[in-house]
Enzyme design. Structure first.
Site, PDB file in Angstrom:
ATOM      1  N   ASP A  60      29.893  12.064  18.065  1.00 32.22           N
ATOM      2  CA  ASP A  60      28.899  12.444  19.054  1.00 32.22           C
ATOM      3  C   ASP A  60      27.546  11.921  18.574  1.00 32.22           C
ATOM      4  O   ASP A  60      27.395  11.543  17.398  1.00 32.22           O
ATOM      5  CB  ASP A  60      28.906  13.982  19.163  1.00 32.22           C
ATOM      6  CG  ASP A  60      27.896  14.479  20.166  1.00 32.22           C
ATOM      7  OD1 ASP A  60      27.746  13.855  21.228  1.00 32.22           O
ATOM      8  OD2 ASP A  60      27.234  15.506  19.884  1.00 32.22           O
ATOM      9  N   ASP A  62      23.860  13.186  19.916  1.00 31.94           N
ATOM     10  CA  ASP A  62      22.830  14.221  19.754  1.00 31.94           C
ATOM     11  C   ASP A  62      23.351  15.382  18.910  1.00 31.94           C
ATOM     12  O   ASP A  62      24.407  15.927  19.170  1.00 31.94           O
ATOM     13  CB  ASP A  62      22.386  14.756  21.126  1.00 31.94           C
ATOM     14  CG  ASP A  62      21.555  13.737  21.886  1.00 31.94           C
ATOM     15  OD1 ASP A  62      20.675  13.114  21.264  1.00 31.94           O
ATOM     16  OD2 ASP A  62      21.818  13.546  23.089  1.00 31.94           O
ATOM     17  N   ASP A 256      28.968  18.279  17.117  1.00 35.76           N
ATOM     18  CA  ASP A 256      28.163  19.457  16.771  1.00 35.76           C
ATOM     19  C   ASP A 256      28.415  20.619  17.715  1.00 35.76           C
ATOM     20  O   ASP A 256      27.756  21.645  17.603  1.00 35.76           O
ATOM     21  CB  ASP A 256      26.663  19.113  16.772  1.00 35.76           C
ATOM     22  CG  ASP A 256      26.131  18.888  18.175  1.00 35.76           C
ATOM     23  OD1 ASP A 256      26.754  18.106  18.916  1.00 35.76           O
ATOM     24  OD2 ASP A 256      25.110  19.504  18.535  1.00 35.76           O
TER      25      ASP A 256
END
Ligand SMILES: [Mg+2]
Length: 306
Positions: A60, A62, A256
């Site tokens: 991922d 961000d 995250d």
């Protein structure tokens, strides 16, 4: 920094920064000793899963590599390590606004050098899905260059005349007129596709309504739910893996968020690594009925294992 692992991931053995780390994901499989890397292995030390080397990485963006336009410590070095060792990897984003070239340039200003061919957006996944479903289909599109470019390059015809699909993506200039057109076309029989389900996106001034919020508006008006391509639909990961010829058994996903990255990674059969540098915090993990294979403070600690 001390690395705490969840119960399942505690079966991992670490042998220091330079050692090979090996995962035993099958509960009853026999532990094998941690081995040292081949001194002359150009790919360097590697992560193993059930005895097989992790060959490909999906990550991922961000909260993993960047946070508010700044590279997260360890992220530039991780990307560089993958590039230097010719690892197959893709940086994934649900954001369909930008083309990979635009995103690469934006990441560069954040201090991350990611080749554009290593970026995979929900727009690219959507274009690939539609090309597979109906080659040279007609689509009415609400979105930005990231989406329209991907759809054009996949051979689709962009039109508001009798389209096969209405494709909704991220845009910062949602127009009531365009949304009205989309609603009417869906009521006339066009199939409804959304690039990603995110209800809001970040901005310097606060949250912005995102694709999922506009999709909800269209759903309310038409009674039709979209088929949504981006995370947490594992379709996003499957399409990414196809792009780099990766296999789930030897691919890892770094994210995250438990509710998107980790669940989708798990459902796609990947080795999952949760980093705590973004949305999900350690105390949140136990509320979910699934676990990541590994939990790390950030990618900096992952880098130490590679
Ligand atoms: Mg994220």
């Amino acid at each position: 920094m001390r690395i705490r692992l969840p119960r399942r991931a505690a079966r991992w053995k670490t042998g220091g920064a330079s050692a090979v780390v090996r995962a035993t994901c099958t509960p009853h499989s026999e532990e094998r000793p941690v081995s040292e890397p081949e001194p002359n292995n150009p790919a360097g030390p590697v992560v193993y899963r059930s005895g097989q080397e992790i060959e490909c990485w999906l990550t991922d963006m961000d909260g993993v590599l960047v946070h508010e336009n700044h590279a997260i410590p360890g992220a530039p070095e991780l990307i560089q390590r993958w590039v230097d060792t010719s690892r197959r990897f893709l940086v994934l984003t649900n954001n369909s606004i930008y083309t990979p070239r635009d995103l690469a340039a934006r990441l560069q200003t954040s201090g991350l050098s990611v080749p554009e061919e290593n970026i995979w957006t929900s727009a690219l996944a959507t274009a690939g899905f539609l090309k597979d479903q109906m080659p040279r289909a007609r689509a009415y599109v609400i979105g930005e260059a990231g989406l329209t470019t991907a759809l054009h390059e996949s051979g689709m015809i962009l039109t508001d005349q009798d389209p096969d699909y209405v494709v909704l993506g991220e845009t910062r200039t949602y127009s009531f007129e365009a949304i009205t057109t989309a609603i009417r076309l869906i009521l006339d029989g066009a199939r409804f596709i959304a690039t990603n389900p995110d209800a809001t996106g970040p901005s310097r001034d606060g949250v912005l309504p995102a694709t999922g919020a506009i999709a909800a508006l269209i759903t309310k008006a038409t009674g039709r739910e979209p088929y949504t391509i981006g995370k947490p639909n594992p379709m996003m990961f499957r399409s990414a893996m196809n792009q780099i010829d990766a296999h789930s058994e030897t691919t890892a996903m770094i994210g995250d968020r438990m509710d998107t990255d980790i669940i989708a990674g798990m459902e796609a059969g990947l080795h999952t690594v949760l980093v705590l540098s973004g949305i999900t915090q350690r105390e949140d993990i136990s509320a979910f009925p699934f676990r990541p294979n590994q939990v790390l403070p950030s990618v900096r600690e992952l880098l130490q294992q590679l």
